[in-house]
Design a protein around this motif. Structure first.
Motif, PDB file in Angstrom:
ATOM      1  N   SER A 161      -3.624  -6.374  -0.267  1.00  0.00           N
ATOM      2  CA  SER A 161      -2.200  -6.477  -0.591  1.00  0.00           C
ATOM      3  C   SER A 161      -1.888  -7.629  -1.540  1.00  0.00           C
ATOM      4  CB  SER A 161      -1.360  -6.575   0.686  1.00  0.00           C
ATOM      5  OG  SER A 161      -1.579  -7.791   1.366  1.00  0.00           O
ATOM      6  N   PRO A 162      -2.583  -8.784  -1.478  1.00  0.00           N
ATOM      7  CA  PRO A 162      -2.288  -9.815  -2.478  1.00  0.00           C
ATOM      8  C   PRO A 162      -2.578  -9.364  -3.913  1.00  0.00           C
ATOM      9  CG  PRO A 162      -3.427 -10.779  -0.600  1.00  0.00           C
ATOM     10  CD  PRO A 162      -3.504  -9.286  -0.436  1.00  0.00           C
ATOM     11  N   ALA A 204     -15.603 -19.926  -2.649  1.00  0.00           N
ATOM     12  CA  ALA A 204     -14.298 -19.418  -2.207  1.00  0.00           C
ATOM     13  C   ALA A 204     -14.470 -18.187  -1.334  1.00  0.00           C
ATOM     14  CB  ALA A 204     -13.427 -19.073  -3.411  1.00  0.00           C
ATOM     15  N   THR A 205     -13.611 -18.083  -0.316  1.00  0.00           N
ATOM     16  CA  THR A 205     -13.610 -16.898   0.535  1.00  0.00           C
ATOM     17  C   THR A 205     -12.209 -16.668   1.085  1.00  0.00           C
ATOM     18  OG1 THR A 205     -14.761 -15.779   2.358  1.00  0.00           O
ATOM     19  CG2 THR A 205     -14.143 -18.073   2.707  1.00  0.00           C
ATOM     20  N   SER A 206     -12.013 -15.504   1.640  1.00  0.00           N
ATOM     21  CA  SER A 206     -10.757 -15.164   2.320  1.00  0.00           C
ATOM     22  C   SER A 206     -11.014 -13.904   3.123  1.00  0.00           C
ATOM     23  CB  SER A 206      -9.626 -14.927   1.317  1.00  0.00           C
ATOM     24  OG  SER A 206      -9.764 -13.654   0.702  1.00  0.00           O
ATOM     25  N   ASP A 207      -9.980 -13.373   3.747  1.00  0.00           N
ATOM     26  CA  ASP A 207     -10.113 -12.111   4.485  1.00  0.00           C
ATOM     27  C   ASP A 207      -9.745 -10.932   3.594  1.00  0.00           C
ATOM     28  OD1 ASP A 207     -10.971 -10.976   6.843  1.00  0.00           O
ATOM     29  OD2 ASP A 207      -8.991 -10.918   7.762  1.00  0.00           O
ATOM     30  N   TYR A 208      -9.920 -11.130   2.285  1.00  0.00           N
ATOM     31  CA  TYR A 208      -9.549 -10.109   1.300  1.00  0.00           C
ATOM     32  C   TYR A 208     -10.710  -9.827   0.352  1.00  0.00           C
ATOM     33  CZ  TYR A 208      -4.886 -11.031   3.039  1.00  0.00           C
ATOM     34  OH  TYR A 208      -3.811 -11.178   3.863  1.00  0.00           O
ATOM     35  N   ASP A 209     -10.496  -8.861  -0.524  1.00  0.00           N
ATOM     36  CA  ASP A 209     -11.501  -8.479  -1.511  1.00  0.00           C
ATOM     37  C   ASP A 209     -11.929  -9.669  -2.376  1.00  0.00           C
ATOM     38  OD1 ASP A 209     -11.077  -5.948  -0.568  1.00  0.00           O
ATOM     39  OD2 ASP A 209     -10.090  -5.193  -2.367  1.00  0.00           O
ATOM     40  N   HIS A 210     -13.129  -9.554  -2.943  1.00  0.00           N
ATOM     41  CA  HIS A 210     -13.591 -10.565  -3.889  1.00  0.00           C
ATOM     42  C   HIS A 210     -12.573 -10.791  -4.999  1.00  0.00           C
ATOM     43  CE1 HIS A 210     -17.550  -9.713  -2.089  1.00  0.00           C
ATOM     44  NE2 HIS A 210     -18.018 -10.793  -2.697  1.00  0.00           N
ATOM     45  N   ALA A 211     -11.932  -9.712  -5.421  1.00  0.00           N
ATOM     46  CA  ALA A 211     -11.044  -9.791  -6.580  1.00  0.00           C
ATOM     47  C   ALA A 211      -9.873 -10.736  -6.352  1.00  0.00           C
ATOM     48  CB  ALA A 211     -10.524  -8.395  -6.934  1.00  0.00           C
ATOM     49  N   VAL A 212      -9.477 -10.951  -5.104  1.00  0.00           N
ATOM     50  CA  VAL A 212      -8.376 -11.892  -4.831  1.00  0.00           C
ATOM     51  C   VAL A 212      -8.809 -13.296  -5.233  1.00  0.00           C
ATOM     52  CG1 VAL A 212      -6.937 -12.920  -3.043  1.00  0.00           C
ATOM     53  CG2 VAL A 212      -7.406 -10.460  -3.011  1.00  0.00           C
ATOM     54  N   GLN A 213      -9.981 -13.719  -4.774  1.00  0.00           N
ATOM     55  CA  GLN A 213     -10.467 -15.052  -5.134  1.00  0.00           C
ATOM     56  C   GLN A 213     -10.825 -15.154  -6.616  1.00  0.00           C
ATOM     57  OE1 GLN A 213     -10.094 -13.908  -1.722  1.00  0.00           O
ATOM     58  NE2 GLN A 213     -12.318 -13.609  -1.743  1.00  0.00           N
ATOM     59  N   ASP A 214     -11.186 -14.025  -7.200  1.00  0.00           N
ATOM     60  CA  ASP A 214     -11.538 -14.025  -8.620  1.00  0.00           C
ATOM     61  C   ASP A 214     -10.328 -14.223  -9.529  1.00  0.00           C
ATOM     62  OD1 ASP A 214     -14.290 -13.901  -8.896  1.00  0.00           O
ATOM     63  OD2 ASP A 214     -14.368 -11.749  -8.533  1.00  0.00           O
ATOM     64  N   GLN A 243       0.830  -1.205   0.000  1.00  0.00           N
ATOM     65  CA  GLN A 243       0.000   0.000   0.000  1.00  0.00           C
ATOM     66  C   GLN A 243       0.866   1.258   0.000  1.00  0.00           C
ATOM     67  OE1 GLN A 243      -3.408   0.358   0.231  1.00  0.00           O
ATOM     68  NE2 GLN A 243      -3.772   2.317   1.221  1.00  0.00           N
ATOM     69  N   ARG A 244       1.958   1.201   0.746  1.00  0.00           N
ATOM     70  CA  ARG A 244       2.728   2.414   1.000  1.00  0.00           C
ATOM     71  C   ARG A 244       4.007   2.507   0.176  1.00  0.00           C
ATOM     72  NH1 ARG A 244       2.448   4.702   6.955  1.00  0.00           N
ATOM     73  NH2 ARG A 244       3.219   6.808   6.612  1.00  0.00           N
TER      74      ARG A 244
END
Length: 918
Positions: free
Chosen positions: A667-668, A827-837, A627-628
């Motif tokens: 971040s992924p 599918a799921t994770s602790d991240y945005d939908h776009a990560v699993q997509d 991010q930074r």
């Protein structure tokens, strides 16, 4: 100079008028000071003046801090050292370099190519480079080790021109400038990148510097890391020096100035900044209404640096000597940068009228001079002897880093269309008239007929191999240890740890709950104990060592500081006391992610820059990584860095109560955009051990066929969970490639579904598996996705192969792995939908994704996961929706689940620990 009524000096960086209401008394004080210096010497005068200042402060006489000196050379002409080279010979081939650099860029604009390039930057900095090349910059074969030279990105044509004269590059190579793929495909020449890109030219460039501001940051930490290697006993770096060539406009970048204090605090006298002060940035003056040199002097002095100003060439020396009233100094101080720029865009008559004639005393200094003689006055950064004196003083100065502020002209010698013009940075080629004029000024033996034959393809110039000037140039480099820049990767391998070092994470956590961050740190502690690679591991942390459980390394491995520890720490009587040492192993950069990223880049490329493989392990708040400082990681990828980046306290919901700016849900995704990273999101400790082991093997292990130049990004969490023991039949290949099954569907009848998750979400889908079986009669298999990104990367490689090889079709690893799996995929994770997509196209069946999109917020883990609809109950509901769509469960099942689990009530969430870090 003293502030008077006829001057406007810079005080504290501001142009200020100070009136003198008693000039006679002022003159008497000056005369007294002159007499004191003459009779007792400068040291005594300095003591008296400091005493007077102290007394003035005691009497409440407020004085501005003196942060600037007059607008003249720091080194007095009488103190200039003897110049040891043959200046005429060096000037001869410097002209060849200027010509070939300009011609290369001009030829790159030929019809059908037109790829551009920059001419004017190298024109202004050629003298600065060549003094170093002929007298200071050490190559890698020097007995004391090679210097680290950060060249200005936009001046790369000069480096290529020198490589051509040195025989390292051919004419065909130069014609491949900015045509990295198309030129080699059409000719015998290689394609050369626009700027210093090691990834694109691995044998030539070492440091990527064109993303302005990143070069200064890395240079500072490179000098620091050299001291670290010395303290660790890994390499004698005592004779190595770091040089960073920077632009005055570049110094406006926050990274350019934001880390100067580290260099001063650590007394990095092995570091020299050379700032090319041509007073112009890319589109105009840097400080048209001010004086950038004075501003930078004040800034660097305030940061604790030694400052050397190289303002005026030797032609000015006689004028300064004759200027008894210091009127010329006054005039130079009062003249704004915008005016200095205009002087060099005109001619000698203009300079006489608009500069010297502004004061009758300065007009008198040049009344017998011709306009051509006035025009011939050089700026200091374009004068070989002045630059040599500055470099020599910088390398001999001890206890401080040095900055050299070199006054130059952008577009120097290129002609009136270029020199000092606002548009000079965008000018990509020389006209026939420009070429002829440049040829004449540089004394290049090329005829009009040769230039007129094809003005778009003017000839390069290289003399015969036995030309005395060329032989002199090559001899200078031999004596200094070889060519610069040059990158070497000797392919050094390391003896890697055996199984025992990794067993600490094999057995699970038993009855305890342990966060994956703590599991990783357990492994790190074992690795730093290893007798072979342990000292080559470089733990890097901004300022949260205790958050990540690294404080246990303080008393044993210690924190590196060039000055050691000259104080008694407040916790000295505690077992885990804060300890600094000149041989410390931890690189603690303070609250400074940019500094941490810089030292990560330096340590991660030490295998090439030093021939000493080091293994950086940068542990950070995941939100403050990509991010930074993503641009720095991009530069690290360009530089072919290797190392572990550990995104700790990861995820959008795991940091209980922290809030928006701490929650990482993406971040992924950013890591995925950088192909120099393999990004992993492991759930369990035993997955971590295999990923870490794979990284070490890939970089420095034997019989490795994969690309070694890659970094590993691991997201780990602060949430304590039960860590299972590693299964006997664990799928190591699946862990490394990105997916492995951790639970089969329960035996029996009923519809089947496949649950996929990564990281901290894996416990939720295991909980969801039980809920599906108990509440709905649905059987679920569970897959841990250790890397969504690596699965996608491999699949895309397969698609490219299939596109180009219709008769040899392959199947992506993910598709193979999931083939035969029954039912829809959730599918799921602790991240945005776009990560699993990222993997959607290669899932062999209907694919349904849950994700934590949007900003994070302060709350409990359970509430946050219910809000985002990513928790176990949400997974169950999504699975029922997918099955209902396929007609495998009753159509009302999803509605029943929403009611049963009170899915819209954030207080009904059950997924997650209430505890803190463990």
């Amino acid at each position: 100079m003293s502030p008077t009524s006829d001057s406007t000096p810079l005080i504290d960086g501001l142009l200020t008028k100070v009136n003198d209401n008693d000039p006679e008394e002022t003159r008497e004080w000056r005369d007294s000071l002159d007499a004191l210096i003459e009779e007792k010497g400068a040291p005594r005068a300095r003591f008296i003046l400091l005493s007077m200042l102290a007394e003035a402060r005691r009497k409440n006489v407020n004085l501005p801090t003196q942060t600037t000196t007059p607008y003249v050379n720091t080194i007095n002409v009488v103190d200039e050292p003897y110049f040891p080279g043959d200046e005429d010979t060096e000037r001869t081939y410097r002209r060849w370099l200027r010509w070939n650099a300009a011609v290369m860029v001009t030829r790159a604009q030929r019809p059908g190519v037109s790829v551009g390039g920059h001419i004017s930057s190298y024109a202004s900095t050629a003298t600065l480079y060549e003094v170093g090349m002929n007298h200071f910059f050490r190559g890698k074969d020097h007995p004391g080790g090679g210097d680290h030279v950060f060249f200005q990105g936009h001046a790369s044509p000069g480096n290529y021109a020198r490589g051509f004269l040195e025989g390292r590059l051919s004419e065909a190579d130069l014609d491949g400038f900015r045509q990295e793929y198309s030129h080699p495909a059409a000719s015998e020449g290689r394609g050369m990148p626009s700027y210093p890109h090691p990834r694109r030219m691995e044998d030539f460039w070492e440091y990527p510097t064109v993303s302005m501001g990143l070069g200064p940051a890395e240079a500072i930490y490179h000098a620091w890391f050299d001291k670290y290697l010395q303290g660790a006993g890994i390499k004698d770096t005592s004779q190595q020096h770091t040089w960073a060539f920077l632009g005055d406009g570049e110094m406006d970048e926050p990274e350019s100035r934001g880390m100067l204090q580290l260099a001063a605090n650590q007394q990095l006298d092995n570091l020299t900044f050379v700032i090319n002060c041509n007073l112009q940035r890319l589109d105009g003056p840097v400080r048209g209404n001010g004086k950038i040199v004075q501003e930078l002097e004040a800034f660097f002095r305030g940061a604790g640096w030694n400052v050397i100003k190289v303002m005026w060439g030797r032609g000015w020396d006689q004028l300064f000597a004759a200027d008894k009233d210091h009127a010329l100094e006054h005039l130079m101080m009062e003249t704004l940068d915008g005016d200095f720029q205009a002087f060099k865009a005109n001619d000698g008559a203009y300079v006489r009228e608009h500069f010297f004639n502004r004061d009758p005393r300065t007009a008198a200094l040049v009344k017998d001079w011709t306009d051509d003689e006035i025009w011939a006055l050089q700026r200091g950064g374009n004068d070989y002897r002045k630059v040599y004196a500055a470099y020599k003083a910088a390398t001999e100065h001890k206890g401080q880093p040095t900055v050299i502020l070199a006054h130059t002209i952008k577009g120097y010698l290129l002609g009136s269309h270029f020199a000092g013009r606002n548009a000079t940075h965008q000018m990509k080629k020389l006209t026939l008239e420009d070429l002829k004029g440049l040829r004449d000024r540089l004394h290049i033996p090329i005829t009009d007929e040769q230039l007129e034959a094809d003005p778009k393809m003017p000839p390069y110039y290289r003399p015969a191999d036995d030309d005395p000037a060329l032989m002199y140039m090559l001899q200078r480099r031999r004596e200094l240890g070889g060519f610069v820049p040059e990158r070497r990767d000797n392919g050094t391998l390391l003896e890697l740890p055996g199984d025992k070092a990794y067993e600490v994470l094999k057995g699970g956590s038993g009855k305890r709950e342990v966060a994956s961050t703590m599991a990783f740190v357990q492994l790190l502690k074992e690795l730093v104990k290893d007798k072979v690679i342990g000292r080559r591991i470089v733990p890097i942390v901004p300022d949260e060592s205790r958050t990540f459980g690294l404080e246990s390394l303080f008393p044993t491995k210690k924190i590196y500081n060039t000055l050691g520890q000259n104080y008694t720490p407040v916790d000295a009587d505690m077992m885990l006391s804060y300890r600094e040492s000149t041989s410390g192993q931890l690189m603690h950069t303070g609250i400074n992610e940019a500094g941490s990223a810089a030292v990560f880049q330096v340590a991660g490329t030490s295998y090439a820059t030093h021939g000493e493989p080091m293994i950086p392990v940068y542990i950070l708040y995941s939100m403050f990584g990509f991010q930074r400082t993503a641009d720095q990681f991009w530069a690290a990828g360009d530089q072919l860095a290797r190392g572990f980046l550990i995104g700790a306290t990861a995820g959008r919901t795991t940091l209980q109560g922290e809030g928006t700016q701490h929650m990482d849900g993406h971040s992924p995704l950013i890591a995925w955009t950088n192909e120099a990273f393999a990004s992993y999101d492991p759930a369990y400790a035993y997955e971590i051990r295999h990923i870490v082991r794979d990284g070490l093997q890939r970089w420095y292990g034997p019989d490795e066929t994969r690309n070694r130049n890659i970094m590993y990004y691991l997201t780990v969490y602060n949430e304590p969970i039960h860590q299972p023991a590693e299964p006997e039949d664990v799928d190591v290949e699946g862990i490394i490639k990105g997916i492995h099954k951790i639970a089969n569907a329960p035996a029996g009848d009923g519809p089947e579904v496949q649950l996929l998750a990564s990281g901290i979400a894996v416990p939720w889908i295991l909980e969801a598996r039980d809920m599906l079986a108990e509440h709905w009669g649905v059987r679920a298999s569970v897959w841990s996705v250790t890397s969504w990104g690596e699965l996608r990367r491999e699949a895309l490689e397969v698609e490219r192969h299939n596109f180009l090889n219709p008769d040899d079709q392959r199947v992506a690893y993910l598709t193979q792995k999931l083939s035969g799996a029954q039912g829809p995929f959730i599918a799921t994770s602790d991240y945005d939908h776009a990560v699993q997509d990222l993997i959607r196209p290669w899932v062999p069946g209907s694919y349904h994704v849950l994700g934590a999109d949007g900003f994070g917020f302060s709350d409990t883990r359970k509430a946050a996961r219910r809000h985002y609809l990513i928790d176990s109950a949400s997974v169950v509901t999504k699975a029922l929706q997918a099955l209902a769509k396929e007609g495998k469960v009753d159509a009302s099942a999803p509605t029943q689940a929403i009611s049963r689990y009170d899915l819209t009530n954030v207080n009904a969430g059950t997924s997650g620990s209430d505890g803190g870090d463990a």
